[in-house]
Scaffold this active site. Structure first.
Site, PDB file in Angstrom:
ATOM      1  N   TRP A  95       0.784  -1.197  -0.020  1.00 43.47           N
ATOM      2  CA  TRP A  95      -0.085  -0.147   0.046  1.00 43.47           C
ATOM      3  C   TRP A  95       0.810   1.334  -0.127  1.00 43.47           C
ATOM      4  O   TRP A  95       0.440   2.361  -0.552  1.00 43.47           O
ATOM      5  CB  TRP A  95      -0.939  -0.074   1.020  1.00 43.47           C
ATOM      6  CG  TRP A  95      -1.732  -1.300   1.287  1.00 43.47           C
ATOM      7  CD1 TRP A  95      -2.475  -1.849   0.169  1.00 43.47           C
ATOM      8  CD2 TRP A  95      -2.366  -1.840   2.152  1.00 43.47           C
ATOM      9  NE1 TRP A  95      -3.111  -2.905   0.713  1.00 43.47           N
ATOM     10  CE2 TRP A  95      -3.283  -2.952   1.727  1.00 43.47           C
ATOM     11  CE3 TRP A  95      -2.288  -1.512   3.720  1.00 43.47           C
ATOM     12  CZ2 TRP A  95      -4.007  -3.733   2.883  1.00 43.47           C
ATOM     13  CZ3 TRP A  95      -2.971  -2.559   4.658  1.00 43.47           C
ATOM     14  CH2 TRP A  95      -3.754  -3.538   4.050  1.00 43.47           C
ATOM     15  N   GLU A  96       2.002   1.070   0.774  1.00 44.82           N
ATOM     16  CA  GLU A  96       2.814   2.247   0.601  1.00 44.82           C
ATOM     17  C   GLU A  96       3.740   2.552  -0.521  1.00 44.82           C
ATOM     18  O   GLU A  96       3.777   3.616  -1.056  1.00 44.82           O
ATOM     19  CB  GLU A  96       3.872   2.227   1.865  1.00 44.82           C
ATOM     20  CG  GLU A  96       3.052   2.359   3.214  1.00 44.82           C
ATOM     21  CD  GLU A  96       2.714   3.832   3.504  1.00 44.82           C
ATOM     22  OE1 GLU A  96       3.368   4.918   3.138  1.00 44.82           O
ATOM     23  OE2 GLU A  96       1.907   3.950   4.525  1.00 44.82           O
ATOM     24  N   GLY A  97       4.144   1.498  -1.005  1.00 48.45           N
ATOM     25  CA  GLY A  97       4.945   1.567  -2.216  1.00 48.45           C
ATOM     26  C   GLY A  97       6.290   1.720  -1.826  1.00 48.45           C
ATOM     27  O   GLY A  97       6.729   2.578  -1.073  1.00 48.45           O
ATOM     28  N   ARG A 110      -7.093   1.948  -0.267  1.00 48.45           N
ATOM     29  CA  ARG A 110      -6.422   1.764   0.839  1.00 48.45           C
ATOM     30  C   ARG A 110      -7.314   1.394   1.985  1.00 48.45           C
ATOM     31  O   ARG A 110      -6.925   0.257   2.613  1.00 48.45           O
ATOM     32  CB  ARG A 110      -5.173   2.649   1.401  1.00 48.45           C
ATOM     33  CG  ARG A 110      -4.261   2.083   2.639  1.00 48.45           C
ATOM     34  CD  ARG A 110      -3.208   3.219   2.747  1.00 48.45           C
ATOM     35  NE  ARG A 110      -2.372   2.452   4.063  1.00 48.45           N
ATOM     36  CZ  ARG A 110      -1.278   2.881   4.245  1.00 48.45           C
ATOM     37  NH1 ARG A 110      -0.502   3.676   3.438  1.00 48.45           N
ATOM     38  NH2 ARG A 110      -0.541   2.425   5.327  1.00 48.45           N
TER      39      ARG A 110
END
Length: 221
Positions: free
Chosen positions: A16-18, A138
């Site tokens: 989700w953060e990348g 998200r």
């Protein structure tokens, strides 16, 4: 020792953060690197030209997560499984510890309302007063993580026996069949006596069916 996010939860959060191995300015102009690491989280301090490896990015993330793991552990008063804990760590990592502590989500959860969490997560999808699709995605994903494994049936649950329809029981069919045979015999005759007895048989057959339907309804209740 403070509870830590599970490996499954960590992989989800990283997704989700990348990952960015080269420092960049985010939408707010803040220097960021790795999995959403900024100077606000502590060292190292991202700066122009800074480059790190994927392994270093994960190491920084694990260090950054410690305060969010502690926040969830110290502020949630009900039991959490690994997926529930991971979902809340991800949420607080994204919105901040103070926002998490003041949230209606936390209040409802601490009152025992586990089911309210996914819908409460979906209220946190705006940035700068505008709905952001990335946050919608998200929050939805965090909700799915929260619910993973929540509806697994116990191995001790015994399937409910299949109910038999009273209208198709052997004794009901034989009774109605006998009446129908008698009715056929009387119908071929003539005279008031035969017709009276035939009428009795018709009424009797109707009563049997009525009784069967009523019994079926009571069993369903």
């Amino acid at each position: 020792m403070t509870r830590q996010i599970s490996q499954h939860g960590l992989e989800k959060l990283k997704q989700w953060e990348g990952l960015e191995t080269e420092a960049y300015r985010d939408a707010g102009g803040v220097w960021t690197i790795g999995y959403g690491h900024t100077a606000a989280a502590g060292t190292p301090v991202p700066h122009v030209g800074m480059v790190i490896t994927e392994a270093e990015a994960e190491s920084i993330l694990l260090k950054d997560l410690a305060q969010y793991e502690a926040a969830v552990e110290n502020n949630v008063n009900v039991k959490l499984n690994d997926n529930e804990f991971a979902a809340l760590v991800s949420f607080s990592f994204n919105v901040g510890i103070n926002a998490f502590k003041k949230s209606t989500l936390l209040k409802k959860l601490n009152s025992g309302n586990y089911e309210a969490v996914p819908s409460e997560l979906m209220k946190w999808v705006k940035a700068g007063g505008k709905k952001v699709q990335g946050l919608v995605n998200r929050r939805r994903a965090e909700g799915y993580l929260w619910m993973e494994g929540a509806f697994v049936t116990s191995k001790d649950v015994v399937p409910e026996p299949k109910k038999e329809n009273p209208l198709f029981r052997k004794e009901t069919i034989l009774s109605v069949g006998g009446m129908a045979t008698g009715l056929t015999g009387f119908a071929t005759g003539s005279g008031p006596v035969q017709w009276a007895l035939a009428a009795v048989l018709v009424i009797g057959a109707a009563f049997v069916f009525y009784w069967g339907i009523q019994r079926m309804r009571s069993e369903e209740l």
